[in-house]
Motif scaffolding. Sequence first.
Motif, PDB file in Angstrom:
ATOM      1  N   ASN A  75     -32.079 -10.349 -44.813  1.00 59.62           N
ATOM      2  CA  ASN A  75     -32.218  -9.741 -46.147  1.00 59.62           C
ATOM      3  C   ASN A  75     -33.688  -9.580 -46.534  1.00 59.62           C
ATOM      4  O   ASN A  75     -34.067  -8.604 -47.199  1.00 59.62           O
ATOM      5  N   HIS A 100     -35.833  -6.108 -47.443  1.00 61.19           N
ATOM      6  CA  HIS A 100     -36.769  -5.929 -48.561  1.00 61.19           C
ATOM      7  C   HIS A 100     -38.113  -5.402 -48.051  1.00 61.19           C
ATOM      8  O   HIS A 100     -38.729  -4.543 -48.686  1.00 61.19           O
ATOM      9  N   ARG A 118     -37.805  -1.664 -47.238  1.00 62.07           N
ATOM     10  CA  ARG A 118     -37.815  -0.829 -48.446  1.00 62.07           C
ATOM     11  C   ARG A 118     -39.212  -0.743 -49.056  1.00 62.07           C
ATOM     12  O   ARG A 118     -39.655   0.325 -49.491  1.00 62.07           O
ATOM     13  N   THR A 129     -46.350  -6.149 -51.740  1.00 63.12           N
ATOM     14  CA  THR A 129     -45.056  -6.847 -51.696  1.00 63.12           C
ATOM     15  C   THR A 129     -44.642  -7.129 -50.258  1.00 63.12           C
ATOM     16  O   THR A 129     -44.195  -8.236 -49.926  1.00 63.12           O
TER      17      THR A 129
END
Length: 289
Positions: free
Chosen positions: A161, A165, A168, A183
């Motif tokens: 997961n 992230h 993306r 990020t």
Amino acid sequence: MVDETLQTPETPDPQRKKRDPFQNVGPIVSSETVTGRRELATRSDIKTIKKAGIRVHGRKVVTDDVKKLKSLSAAPIIRPDEKISFYVEPVRIEYYIPKESRFAVEMRDLYIPLIDPVVLPEHEVLHAAMEKNRFVDLIEVMNEYPQTISGLLESYHEVLNLYEHVSRAVKQAEATEPEQFRTAFYLMEVLLENEPTVASLEFMGDFVTYNLNWLVRTMNALGVEFRATDRIVSYFIKLRNNYWEEHNLEYDERFEILASLFFDQAYPHRGTSMAEDDFLFEMFDRQRK
């Protein structure tokens, strides 16, 4: 009559060369200071420093490590096109001004060269990414290299997961939001703790380190501000020190002093215990052997 042969012209006494009080002080090596604090200066050391008349901006100063005040330049000499390949960490320098009875603080930037991982023949994915200067997106890798799916799921199912992230964030950054690279970088910092895995050892290679380096270079080029955690800065220093040692490169006093100061400030209590799970001892174990 005076015999001229007996006369000798008066010659001035040769100027006495000023003795360097620090000529016997050994060089600072960051790989030696990482797991233990340096000893504080003794009283005789402080007297020597005072007699030496060390000055910064015209003011006489006292410090427990005079080498960090020996004309540390604001930045090393680096070609403009090479600057994106460095992680820059601000380091604080403190020194005492006796006449003013206070400590003065200055900042210097520690430039850490980014060291990319060695690519072996079996690291097909990493080799292709480095050739094309592409980020290794684990989700995309499973689409482009179906033969890796089972191995990647086995190694990364618990953190998949997070990789979603990351995927993306990188896509958003490349499209319209470059700040999303930050990020992705912070997520990759966390994911480094999961390494090495069976997948990275057997067929992926050290793609996480490569991704961290790729993100630093990309954010440097775009002017995106970011700061790495102390753990990752330590990791970058470790990679640099290993590379310098393996290739027998020239001693860089500026780097070694600032790297040592970084460890003093980031890990002031290092070396007080030898716990087996101590990150710094584990990370630098290779250097101490």
